[in-house]
Design a protein around this motif. Structure first.
Motif, short mmCIF file in Angstrom:
data_model
loop_
_atom_site.label_atom_id
_atom_site.label_comp_id
_atom_site.label_asym_id
_atom_site.label_seq_id
_atom_site.Cartn_x
_atom_site.Cartn_y
_atom_site.Cartn_z
N LEU A 178 2.45 2.24 -2.32
CA LEU A 178 2.14 2.69 -3.64
C LEU A 178 0.99 3.59 -3.80
O LEU A 178 1.03 4.36 -4.71
CB LEU A 178 2.14 1.57 -4.80
CG LEU A 178 3.34 1.00 -5.25
CD1 LEU A 178 2.97 -0.20 -6.54
CD2 LEU A 178 4.28 1.95 -6.09
N GLU A 179 0.10 3.56 -2.66
CA GLU A 179 -0.97 4.58 -2.63
C GLU A 179 -0.55 5.83 -2.47
O GLU A 179 -1.42 6.72 -2.72
CB GLU A 179 -1.88 3.83 -1.74
CG GLU A 179 -2.70 2.85 -2.17
CD GLU A 179 -3.98 2.17 -1.16
OE1 GLU A 179 -3.96 3.05 -0.20
OE2 GLU A 179 -4.66 1.64 -1.56
N VAL A 193 -4.32 -0.11 -4.31
CA VAL A 193 -3.84 -1.07 -3.91
C VAL A 193 -4.66 -2.00 -3.09
O VAL A 193 -5.12 -1.86 -1.98
CB VAL A 193 -2.53 -1.35 -3.15
CG1 VAL A 193 -1.82 -2.38 -3.06
CG2 VAL A 193 -1.57 -0.25 -4.10
N GLU A 218 0.78 -1.32 0.08
CA GLU A 218 0.23 0.04 -0.05
C GLU A 218 0.86 1.22 0.09
O GLU A 218 0.29 2.22 -0.05
CB GLU A 218 -0.98 0.02 1.20
CG GLU A 218 -2.13 -0.84 1.11
CD GLU A 218 -2.83 -1.19 2.32
OE1 GLU A 218 -2.90 -0.16 3.04
OE2 GLU A 218 -3.86 -1.90 2.07
N ASN A 264 0.05 -7.77 -4.58
CA ASN A 264 -1.09 -7.01 -4.56
C ASN A 264 -1.50 -6.97 -5.71
O ASN A 264 -0.99 -7.14 -6.86
CB ASN A 264 -0.92 -5.76 -3.80
CG ASN A 264 -0.30 -5.92 -2.44
OD1 ASN A 264 0.69 -5.58 -2.13
ND2 ASN A 264 -1.21 -6.29 -1.42
N MET A 285 -3.29 5.75 -7.46
CA MET A 285 -2.86 4.59 -7.44
C MET A 285 -3.76 4.11 -6.11
O MET A 285 -3.84 4.55 -5.10
CB MET A 285 -1.60 4.34 -7.14
CG MET A 285 -1.03 2.77 -6.98
SD MET A 285 -1.07 1.68 -8.40
CE MET A 285 0.48 2.00 -9.16
N TYR A 308 -3.13 -4.03 -8.23
CA TYR A 308 -2.74 -2.55 -8.39
C TYR A 308 -3.67 -1.90 -9.33
O TYR A 308 -3.85 -2.65 -10.59
CB TYR A 308 -1.31 -2.43 -8.96
CG TYR A 308 -0.32 -3.10 -7.98
CD1 TYR A 308 -0.04 -2.54 -6.81
CD2 TYR A 308 0.27 -4.15 -8.55
CE1 TYR A 308 1.08 -3.41 -5.87
CE2 TYR A 308 1.33 -4.71 -7.69
CZ TYR A 308 1.65 -4.25 -6.44
OH TYR A 308 2.43 -5.15 -5.59
#
Length: 698
Positions: A76-77, A84, A74, A94, A82, A96
């Motif tokens: 990447l959130e 996840v 997460e 995950n 984005m 995405y």
């Protein structure tokens, strides 16, 4: 029967010139001139003048420390737009979602850590598989993100975007953390950093995590993670060596028919949201890596060289159709791979002064994957029959150039050009007809123009071509691995994408960083490698268009407010009678967060994540539900460098689905004469979870 999953197909590379770099790089040490280089960073580095597009930026460690996280992926959130999720066990990569893509486990979004690629081409489970579970959030210094195919240094897996994670090479203080949570959650993480007598610095970190989760069949996740880094010099002149090791074991509860959850019964027995239809699903993975990153600047010339080696294993046991194909033994299958990866990245940047200042970059990126990849039918993790076994040698080499011209104080342009060469050799052990070799090459021009700043506002125009590579097994395929009497068409090694974007970034309002972008991305083909069946499905060309509006507001030194909003439209370009909607393409995404800092001894963060609905079939007749959850994190600093963290995830205990799928044909789950038919499959999101962390620095 196959469950409809939407992937976009993706990548690979070779290693000539690795020997030269391995010979030279360790022998060069940074020049110690007595000049101390100081790097100053704040919470964000997304300010005017810091990027080549409105959708490029940097997230620094201060933000990471204050946000609540359910899973490492997460992180990447933090990339605006984005989201996840997960459709299986937490030891698995995950799901995405970004810019109208169901990126599945990583396709069309490139990720790296300390320069090493995370995405795996020709992966046993899915092309571009990107497992971020080995990230240690406490050690991340910053995340560099870019969206769109406009950047010459980004190659395969980057049409939708890319994110580079950078670990800290020095710690302010050594630390130890212990976390306890509901449902068997236990986590320890500790790290130390010290300077050696010769001026070099090391960082060592260790993580151990156990978790059972809310599932009726306990997940039994056991994750062990370690890292050792040795560095010398600065960001401009120095080197960093990284050694990483990671392993995980788990049992997974995969998606289940929605009808079972609605009825609450399975063959007359109670069935709940977190129950499983195959308690032997799960997997294990191991990853170890070694890398060396060398940097040197002399005058107006900067050189960078990086070499890396990765050893990777993955074994997954999944059952997405239960007893549809085999009413007696069930439909479980195994996906297994072992690979070694060798790669090199090198670049030179130099500045030419004159009436127009030119900043030029020339680079080489090369990667080789040596893979053994298997697919088999199993029952309770025991192989009953083999579907395919392949030995793959896959290479992708890219060369790129980038020329930034500063024409005036208010106009700069970037001209980029990239060429990638793909080659692969596949030896199919069970279906010799599917053995063979394939090659492909592709040119990708890039262009950016930046106007301003005027009144602390910049304007951007970006255009570029990108690509994704396809699974090597699809490029040499001739017969269906399940039914060798059926012929199949091979797919191209590389598939082109083309993107455009206009944007604005402003700081005209005191304390507010705001950006707005309108973008379009076209793909030549939505080819899908179905790892569950060992074959490739062809797809139509597509177009995605969208709007993103991102805001960072600091009305005072104690308050930070984030608001990231994204709207996307995803359609196939041609009608084939089934419809033009791209399945699983999320249409709306929002992340709203507020952090109150240094109120006495407290830091408080509340975060709302909204994932909008999506079409699950091409004619839009079946759609997923939207979801909204709120997470909360509080930190209280105590005396003697101690702190207590309190995380509440899904504060209001909302019932939502992490992901929904549609099966083209109804599942036929036969047990004891009972027939269950359903097209809809869901993986429930986790209920409210409370975690308490004790941290000490010393």
């Amino acid at each position: 029967m196959l469950i409809r999953k939407t992937h976009q197909l993706i990548w690979c590379t070779p290693n000539w010139c690795v020997a030269l770099v391995l010979t030279i790089a360790p022998c060069i040490s940074p020049a110690h001139t007595g000049v101390v280089e100081i790097e100053v960073v704040g919470n964000y580095d997304n300010s005017v003048g810091s990027s080549d597009s409105a959708s490029q930026g940097v997230i620094n460690s201060q933000i990471i420390e204050n946000r609540p996280l359910l899973r490492p992926g997460e992180m990447l959130e933090y990339v605006p737009g984005m989201v996840v999720t997960q459709h299986s066990g937490d030891g698995k990569a995950n799901q995405y979602f970004l810019r109208g893509f169901n990126l599945d486990h990583g396709s069309d979004f490139a990720t790296s850590i300390n320069g090493m690629p995370i995405n795996m081409p020709t992966n046993a489970h899915g092309q571009g598989y990107s497992d971020l579970n080995f990230l240690i959030p406490e050690l991340v210094q910053r995340i560099d993100y870019r969206k769109g195919p406009y950047y010459a240094q980004d190659g395969d897996f980057s049409s939708a975007g890319s994110a580079d994670f950078h670990y800290k090479t020095k710690l302010d203080k050594d630390f130890t953390q212990f976390t306890l949570g509901q449902r068997g959650y236990q986590r320890f993480v500790g790290a130390a950093s010290h300077e050696l007598s010769n001026g070099m610095n090391y960082v060592v970190g260790l993580e151990r995590m156990n978790n059972n989760g809310p599932w009726s069949t306990p997940e039994g996740l056991r994750r062990t993670n370690g890292i050792f880094m040795l560095s010398d010099g600065s960001k401009a002149n120095g080197w960093t060596a990284s050694l990483m090791s990671y392993q995980a074991r788990w049992t997974s509860t995969d998606q289940v028919p929605q009808s079972l959850i609605n009825s609450g019964l399975n063959n007359g027995q109670p069935f709940g949201r977190f129950d499983s239809l195959d308690s032997s699903d799960g997997g294990k993975t191991d990853r170890s890596s070694l890398s060396l990153d060398w940097r040197q600047s002399h005058g107006k010339v900067s050189d960078k060289v990086m070499v890396y080696a990765i050893n990777y294993d993955l074994t997954l046991f999944s059952n997405f159709t239960y007893f549809t194909n085999d009413p007696v033994n069930g439909d479980q299958f195994m996906q297994k791979e072992h690979r070694n990866v060798y790669g090199v990245k090198s670049s030179r940047q130099w500045v030419i002064d004159g009436d127009v200042e030119w900043i030029n970059t020339l680079g080489l990126q090369s990667r080789s994957d040596l893979i053994n990849v298997d697919l088999a039918n199993t029952q309770s993790r025991s192989v009953s029959s083999w579907i395919r076994q392949d030995k793959v040698r896959q290479n992708l080499t890219g060369i790129f150039s980038d020329a930034q011209a500063n024409w005036t104080p208010w106009l700069r342009t970037n001209f980029g050009l990239r060429y990638d060469q793909y080659s692969t050799h596949v030896k199919s052990v069970l279906q010799n007809q599917n053995s063979g070799a394939a090659t492909a090459g592709l040119w990708s021009p890039k262009f950016s123009m930046v106007l301003g700043p005027w009144q602390k506002t910049e304007y951007f125009f970006n255009a570029g071509k990108g690509f994704h590579s396809n699974d090597a097994r699809g490029t040499t395929a001739k017969v269906d691995p399940i039914d060798s009497t059926k012929t199949v068409a091979s797919v191209p090694g590389l598939v082109a994408s083309k993107g455009y974007e206009v944007g604005i970034k402003t700081e005209a309002i005191q304390g507010l960083q705001s950006s707005l972008s309108l973008w379009r991305l076209d793909f030549d083909a939505e080819l899908v490698y179905v790892g569950d069946a060992g074959g490739t499905e062809s797809g139509r060309s597509s177009r995605r268009t969208g709007v993103e509006w991102n805001n960072r507001w600091m009305p005072s030194s104690k308050l930070v407010i984030d608001a990231d909003l994204a709207w996307t439209k995803s359609r196939y370009n041609t009608e084939d009678g089934s419809g033009v909607f791209v399945p699983n393409a999320v249409e709306k995404v929002a992340l709203l967060a507020a952090t109150v800092k240094d109120v006495g001894k407290w830091n408080l963060t509340g975060q709302l994540r909204y994932i909008g609905p999506a079409a699950l079939v091409e004619d839009n007749s079946v759609r997923s539900n939207s979801s909204s959850i709120i997470n909360f994190k509080a930190r209280r600093n105590s005396e003697n460098n101690q702190a207590i963290y309190f995380d509440v995830l899904n504060v209001f205990d909302r019932k939502f689905n992490d992901i929904s799928y549609y099966a083209p044909d109804p599942l036929r789950t036969v047990r004891n004469g009972t027939l269950i038919s359903d097209n809809a499959l869901v993986h429930p999101g986790e209920p409210r979870s409370v975690r308490l962390t004790y941290a000490i620095k010393y």
